[in-house]
Design a protein around this motif. Structure first.
Motif, mmCIF file in Angstrom:
data_model
loop_
_atom_site.group_PDB
_atom_site.id
_atom_site.type_symbol
_atom_site.label_atom_id
_atom_site.label_comp_id
_atom_site.label_asym_id
_atom_site.label_seq_id
_atom_site.Cartn_x
_atom_site.Cartn_y
_atom_site.Cartn_z
ATOM 1 N N GLU A 146 0.836 -1.201 0.000
ATOM 2 C CA GLU A 146 0.000 0.000 0.000
ATOM 3 C C GLU A 146 0.871 1.251 0.000
ATOM 4 O OE1 GLU A 146 -3.362 0.639 -0.103
ATOM 5 O OE2 GLU A 146 -3.406 -1.442 -0.768
ATOM 6 N N LYS A 147 0.542 2.155 -0.892
ATOM 7 C CA LYS A 147 1.357 3.363 -1.041
ATOM 8 C C LYS A 147 0.592 4.563 -0.516
ATOM 9 C CE LYS A 147 3.085 1.374 -5.214
ATOM 10 N NZ LYS A 147 2.313 0.897 -6.305
ATOM 11 N N THR A 148 1.333 5.461 0.078
ATOM 12 C CA THR A 148 0.776 6.756 0.431
ATOM 13 C C THR A 148 1.488 7.785 -0.421
ATOM 14 O OG1 THR A 148 2.352 6.971 2.244
ATOM 15 C CG2 THR A 148 0.186 6.089 2.792
ATOM 16 N N TYR A 149 0.735 8.662 -0.975
ATOM 17 C CA TYR A 149 1.276 9.652 -1.904
ATOM 18 C C TYR A 149 1.544 10.955 -1.187
ATOM 19 C CZ TYR A 149 -0.154 6.318 -5.398
ATOM 20 O OH TYR A 149 -0.299 5.184 -6.146
ATOM 21 N N PRO A 150 2.564 11.668 -1.559
ATOM 22 C CA PRO A 150 3.573 11.346 -2.553
ATOM 23 C C PRO A 150 4.611 10.371 -1.995
ATOM 24 C CG PRO A 150 4.057 13.481 -1.627
ATOM 25 C CD PRO A 150 2.767 13.003 -0.993
ATOM 26 N N TYR A 151 5.247 9.629 -2.885
ATOM 27 C CA TYR A 151 6.360 8.760 -2.506
ATOM 28 C C TYR A 151 7.384 8.792 -3.626
ATOM 29 C CZ TYR A 151 4.903 4.994 -5.671
ATOM 30 O OH TYR A 151 4.591 4.245 -6.776
ATOM 31 N N THR A 152 8.607 8.385 -3.311
ATOM 32 C CA THR A 152 9.671 8.381 -4.324
ATOM 33 C C THR A 152 10.023 6.948 -4.666
ATOM 34 O OG1 THR A 152 11.370 8.546 -2.618
ATOM 35 C CG2 THR A 152 10.652 10.599 -3.643
ATOM 36 N N ALA A 153 10.348 6.745 -5.920
ATOM 37 C CA ALA A 153 10.774 5.440 -6.414
ATOM 38 C C ALA A 153 11.612 5.654 -7.668
ATOM 39 C CB ALA A 153 9.556 4.570 -6.713
ATOM 40 N N TRP A 154 12.205 4.586 -8.131
ATOM 41 C CA TRP A 154 13.095 4.651 -9.288
ATOM 42 C C TRP A 154 12.398 4.155 -10.543
ATOM 43 C CZ3 TRP A 154 17.913 6.775 -9.096
ATOM 44 C CH2 TRP A 154 18.412 7.050 -7.830
ATOM 45 N N VAL A 155 12.728 4.764 -11.665
ATOM 46 C CA VAL A 155 12.261 4.329 -12.980
ATOM 47 C C VAL A 155 13.461 4.295 -13.920
ATOM 48 C CG1 VAL A 155 9.926 5.234 -12.692
ATOM 49 C CG2 VAL A 155 11.684 6.675 -13.716
ATOM 50 N N LEU A 156 13.314 3.564 -15.017
ATOM 51 C CA LEU A 156 14.350 3.558 -16.047
ATOM 52 C C LEU A 156 13.887 4.442 -17.194
ATOM 53 C CD1 LEU A 156 15.478 -0.169 -16.341
ATOM 54 C CD2 LEU A 156 16.818 1.757 -15.522
ATOM 55 N N LEU A 157 14.726 5.370 -17.577
ATOM 56 C CA LEU A 157 14.447 6.212 -18.738
ATOM 57 C C LEU A 157 14.667 5.383 -20.008
ATOM 58 C CD1 LEU A 157 16.242 9.495 -17.621
ATOM 59 C CD2 LEU A 157 13.807 8.931 -17.458
ATOM 60 N N PRO A 158 14.187 5.840 -21.158
ATOM 61 C CA PRO A 158 14.434 5.104 -22.402
ATOM 62 C C PRO A 158 15.926 4.879 -22.688
ATOM 63 C CG PRO A 158 12.721 6.717 -22.745
ATOM 64 C CD PRO A 158 13.277 6.964 -21.364
ATOM 65 N N SER A 159 16.773 5.735 -22.156
ATOM 66 C CA SER A 159 18.222 5.571 -22.315
ATOM 67 C C SER A 159 18.793 4.561 -21.321
ATOM 68 C CB SER A 159 18.913 6.911 -22.105
ATOM 69 O OG SER A 159 18.741 7.345 -20.761
ATOM 70 N N PHE A 160 17.922 3.962 -20.504
ATOM 71 C CA PHE A 160 18.256 3.001 -19.464
ATOM 72 C C PHE A 160 18.967 3.653 -18.281
ATOM 73 C CE2 PHE A 160 16.782 0.093 -22.453
ATOM 74 C CZ PHE A 160 16.660 -1.160 -21.889
ATOM 75 N N LYS A 161 18.909 4.938 -18.179
ATOM 76 C CA LYS A 161 19.467 5.628 -17.028
ATOM 77 C C LYS A 161 18.417 5.607 -15.913
ATOM 78 C CE LYS A 161 21.283 10.042 -15.496
ATOM 79 N NZ LYS A 161 21.557 11.425 -15.851
ATOM 80 N N PRO A 162 18.779 5.129 -14.711
ATOM 81 C CA PRO A 162 17.819 5.138 -13.608
ATOM 82 C C PRO A 162 17.573 6.570 -13.128
ATOM 83 C CG PRO A 162 19.750 3.802 -13.075
ATOM 84 C CD PRO A 162 20.023 4.482 -14.359
ATOM 85 N N LYS A 163 16.327 6.860 -12.779
ATOM 86 C CA LYS A 163 15.987 8.202 -12.327
ATOM 87 C C LYS A 163 15.043 8.102 -11.141
ATOM 88 C CE LYS A 163 13.982 12.561 -13.827
ATOM 89 N NZ LYS A 163 13.281 13.274 -14.895
ATOM 90 N N LEU A 164 15.313 8.890 -10.123
ATOM 91 C CA LEU A 164 14.455 8.942 -8.952
ATOM 92 C C LEU A 164 13.308 9.896 -9.239
ATOM 93 C CD1 LEU A 164 14.151 7.946 -6.033
ATOM 94 C CD2 LEU A 164 15.393 9.963 -5.305
ATOM 95 N N GLU A 165 12.082 9.411 -9.098
ATOM 96 C CA GLU A 165 10.891 10.208 -9.377
ATOM 97 C C GLU A 165 10.012 10.269 -8.135
ATOM 98 O OE1 GLU A 165 10.078 11.984 -11.870
ATOM 99 O OE2 GLU A 165 10.754 11.103 -13.746
ATOM 100 N N THR A 166 9.240 11.339 -8.023
ATOM 101 C CA THR A 166 8.259 11.484 -6.949
ATOM 102 C C THR A 166 6.879 11.245 -7.544
ATOM 103 O OG1 THR A 166 9.652 13.081 -5.807
ATOM 104 C CG2 THR A 166 7.324 13.021 -5.202
ATOM 105 N N PHE A 167 6.230 10.187 -7.084
ATOM 106 C CA PHE A 167 4.900 9.831 -7.576
ATOM 107 C C PHE A 167 3.858 10.535 -6.725
ATOM 108 C CE2 PHE A 167 7.686 6.710 -9.236
ATOM 109 C CZ PHE A 167 7.164 6.406 -10.483
ATOM 110 N N VAL A 168 2.896 11.154 -7.406
ATOM 111 C CA VAL A 168 1.929 11.995 -6.699
ATOM 112 C C VAL A 168 0.533 11.408 -6.624
ATOM 113 C CG1 VAL A 168 3.175 14.132 -7.094
ATOM 114 C CG2 VAL A 168 1.512 13.372 -8.784
ATOM 115 N N CYS A 169 0.183 10.490 -7.550
ATOM 116 C CA CYS A 169 -1.158 9.905 -7.472
ATOM 117 C C CYS A 169 -1.252 8.621 -8.275
ATOM 118 C CB CYS A 169 -2.222 10.894 -7.940
ATOM 119 S SG CYS A 169 -2.203 11.218 -9.709
#
Length: 88
Positions: free
Chosen positions: A3-26
């Motif tokens: 279960e997530k509470t917003y906002p939270y931060t997590a990692w995603v892979l960009l199309p260039s395969f570079k990992p990026k930390l993002e803040t998810f809001v909803c």
């Protein structure tokens, strides 16, 4: 992730395969989640840690390499057919 509470931060892979930390809001419809910039990500593209994002990227690359090898085999067969036809 549980279960997530917003906002939270997590990692995603960009199309260039570079990992990026993002803040998810909803959480949006169809299972997508939105980040502050307005981009949407599917839950299977969101990783808890940078290491998990990198490991997932490496797995994707392994899959892509396997696909390329299959294509290479098919192309080699076509080349062999053309070479055989040329010799006849």
């Amino acid at each position: 992730m549980s279960e997530k509470t917003y906002p939270y931060t997590a990692w995603v892979l960009l199309p260039s395969f570079k990992p990026k930390l993002e803040t998810f809001v909803c959480h949006a419809s169809y299972g997508h989640e939105e980040v502050q910039t307005g981009k949407w990500y599917l839950p299977d593209a969101i990783y808890e840690t940078k290491a998990k994002a990198i490991a997932a990227g490496r797995e994707k690359i392994k899959t892509q390499l396997a696909d390329l090898e299959k294509r290479r085999e098919k192309l080699n067969k076509k080349i062999a057919s053309l070479d055989k036809a040329e010799r006849e």
